[in-house]
Design an enzyme around this catalytic site. Structure first.
Site, mmCIF file in Angstrom:
data_model
loop_
_atom_site.group_PDB
_atom_site.id
_atom_site.type_symbol
_atom_site.label_atom_id
_atom_site.label_comp_id
_atom_site.label_asym_id
_atom_site.label_seq_id
_atom_site.Cartn_x
_atom_site.Cartn_y
_atom_site.Cartn_z
ATOM 1 N N ARG A 1 0.843 -1.196 0.000
ATOM 2 C CA ARG A 1 0.000 0.000 0.000
ATOM 3 C C ARG A 1 0.878 1.245 0.000
ATOM 4 N NH1 ARG A 1 -4.486 0.915 4.670
ATOM 5 N NH2 ARG A 1 -2.665 1.164 5.986
ATOM 6 N N SER A 2 0.710 2.070 -1.039
ATOM 7 C CA SER A 2 1.438 3.335 -1.071
ATOM 8 C C SER A 2 0.538 4.510 -0.721
ATOM 9 C CB SER A 2 2.095 3.556 -2.434
ATOM 10 O OG SER A 2 1.156 3.528 -3.483
ATOM 11 N N TYR B 1 -8.309 2.317 -12.509
ATOM 12 C CA TYR B 1 -9.701 2.320 -12.068
ATOM 13 C C TYR B 1 -10.147 0.869 -11.893
ATOM 14 C CZ TYR B 1 -9.690 7.184 -13.755
ATOM 15 O OH TYR B 1 -9.409 8.511 -13.970
ATOM 16 N N GLY C 1 -0.939 7.657 -3.893
ATOM 17 C CA GLY C 1 0.447 7.248 -3.732
ATOM 18 C C GLY C 1 1.156 7.131 -5.070
#
Length: 559
Positions: free
Chosen positions: A113-114, A485, A186
């Site tokens: 996860r950024s 997306y 991120g």
């Protein structure tokens, strides 16, 4: 660990794995991982324990929630959204390397996860009950080094787009970077999926401007562009980094922006006589405007007061423009190419490029650029989908679209139409994995939001009806979609990707995101992560030589 001093460590993980002692079988996964992690960092459990947050730690829940941007996935105690066994909060690439090595040793899946903007929550959730996982949270890996001499920047993956833009503008008001408009996204995930924004028609995607990378592969090796080789370097610039490793930093070329840019916004409702005509004309001209001009359209639903005092819903339009130049030039351009818009000098506001970044992020033009440093942002629950359009939608198709928009009873849906053309038309579809270039006149992002405590299924089903309605009017063979997306309705790998089939992935979601580039991505995956360690519900499956040769020639293959 600096970005320039990583090369001595390329072969460290293999050595560590070979000498690490067997762990007692009675240890929990969390304890076994923690011991491995401490050993890999030199045996100091105190220093390593500060980087590992377990479920019984009081910091666990706040950290897990800290960058969840879609509240659909914030209820991590529900049966459909599992919690990670632990969260690793590395501060440098060595910590990331250690997390990968120890996860692989303990049979833990990895989610990276950024920024937390993953539309389907794949960076912090997993639907696969039998596969325990950890999160490598990169929020502390976020340094940015701007080099004005060669006009490049090293940016670590945990930095946000807002922090990147701010760092560039702090050094120069005539340099920028072509990436997205949301400042809390991120950098790591955004660029690895392509990354477009308000100046991509002039300069291409964020991924198109990457010149080097630092990443950790499935063997725990630290790689730069020289060591990745050109195939892997190609794959992570638009193919989704999470399928191939952990991106820890990008080196990007900066682009020149003028000292003054011009913005304008013109709004209409469906009650206005020219609203339908304006949108039809926009479809025909927006992708043909010079690359310096970005004119996107936003369609939504608002309320209007009728003559009898009652309220009624109405479809709304807005046309927002950014021109890389002076206002006088943009009014001449628009009145020559799109006179129906009736753009006047009074509609235009001039500012610096960094002020336009703040403006398109949703703030007033007088807001300080320091607002871009705010990492936390509250969102609602939402569902999104995407499409690409190759021919203008006819008037009767638009009328049906407006009727469906008015059906969404409780919340205002939003459709964002982003024009292509310009530089995007000049770059070959195979230059990077991102294939949506020549022939695309605009992309659509469909969004519907709702409050956290509302019924989710109703809104998701409405979005699916809208998407089905649009099928005749958008790209086909395949019906394309944008990786950033993310949409799991397109299909999912079986067994979290561990038992995924290349053909199944290709036909369901692979070609939609990547078109003909999907096969090359799968071959790169087989070469660099044949064991499919880095996997998720829509990760690239490995395609080995025997598999793709059999798919081409069947029983006639000669070995």
């Amino acid at each position: 660990m600096g970005m320039k001093n990583h090369k001595l460590l390329h072969f460290l993980p293999l050595f560590i794995i070979s000498i690490f002692p067997s762990l007692c079988l009675s240890l929990t996964l969390e304890d076994a991982f923690s011991k491995c992690f401490a050993f890999h960092l030199g045996g100091n459990p105190n220093s390593s324990s500060q980087l590992i947050i377990t479920q019984n730690n009081t910091s666990y829940q706040p950290l897990l929630q800290s960058s969840i941007r879609n509240l659909r996935f914030s209820n991590t105690s529900s049966s459909s959204t599992r919690k990670p066994k632990l969260i690793v909060t590395p501060k440098n690439v060595i910590h990331i390397q250690s997390a990968v090595v120890c996860s692989k040793r303990q049979g833990l899946q990895v989610r990276v996860r950024s920024g937390g903007h993953d539309y389907e929550g794949l960076s912090y959730t997993s639907d696969y009950q039998n596969q325990p996982f950890i999160i490598i949270d990169l929020s502390n890996v976020r340094s940015i080094t701007v080099n004005l001499e060669d006009e490049t920047t090293w940016v670590e993956a945990g930095a946000t787009l807002g922090e990147l833009y701010h760092a560039i503008a702090s050094k120069s008001y005539v340099l920028g970077f072509p990436a997205g408009t949301c400042p809390t996204v991120g950098v790591g995930g955004h660029i690895s999926g392509g990354g477009f924004g308000t100046i991509f028609r002039k300069y291409g995607l964020g991924a198109d401007n990457v010149v080097d990378v630092i990443m950790v592969d499935s063997n725990g090796m630290i790689l730069d562009r020289t060591l990745t080789g050109e195939d892997l370097f190609w794959a992570v610039r638009g193919g989704g980094g999470s399928s191939f490793g952990v991106i820890t930093a990008w080196k990007v070329n900066l682009v020149h922006v003028p000292p003054t840019v011009t913005i304008f916004e013109i709004s209409r409702t469906l009650q206005d006589e020219d609203a339908s005509t304006l949108f039809q004309k926009w479809q025909k001209v927006a992708d043909k405007l010079p690359g310096e001009m970005f004119l996107h359209a936003v369609m939504g639903v608002g309320n209007v007061t009728l003559n009898n005092g009652s309220s009624s819903k109405i479809v709304t339009f807005s046309f927002s423009g950014l021109y890389l130049g002076e206002a006088e030039n943009v009014t001449i351009l628009m009145n020559n190419t799109f006179p129906e818009l009736n753009l006047q000098r009074d509609n235009c506001i001039t500012m610096s490029w960094i002020q336009s970044v703040v403006y398109f992020a949703g703030y007033s033009m007088n807001t300080s650029m320091d607002v871009l440093l705010q990492r936390n942002q509250t969102f609602r629950s939402f569902k999104a989908k995407s499409d690409y359009v190759t021919q203008p939608i006819p008037k009767f198709g638009l009328q049906g679209l407006w009727n469906i928009l008015l059906e969404e009873n409780q919340n205002a849906p939003v459709l964002i139409f982003s024009p292509y053309g310009g530089r995007m038309r000049e770059i070959p579809d195979s230059e990077t994995p991102f294939p949506h270039r020549n022939g695309i006149i605009y992309g659509i992002q469909y969004l519907v939001y709702w409050d956290y405590n509302e019924e989710t299924d109703e809104h998701v089903e409405w979005m699916r009806r809208l998407y089905e309605y649009m099928k005749p009017y958008v790209s086909r063979n395949p019906r394309a979609a944008y990786l950033n997306y993310r949409d799991l309705d397109l299909g999912m790998n079986r067994g979290g990707g561990n038992g995924s089939s290349y053909e199944e992935a290709r036909s369901s979601w692979g070609r939609k995101y990547f078109k003909n580039n999907f096969e090359r991505l799968a071959k790169v995956k087989a070469a660099v992560d044949g064991g499919n360690f880095f996997r998720n519900e829509q990760s690239i499956p490995p395609l080995f030589a025997t598999t793709w040769r059999n798919s081409l020639c069947g029983d006639s293959c000669l070995y």
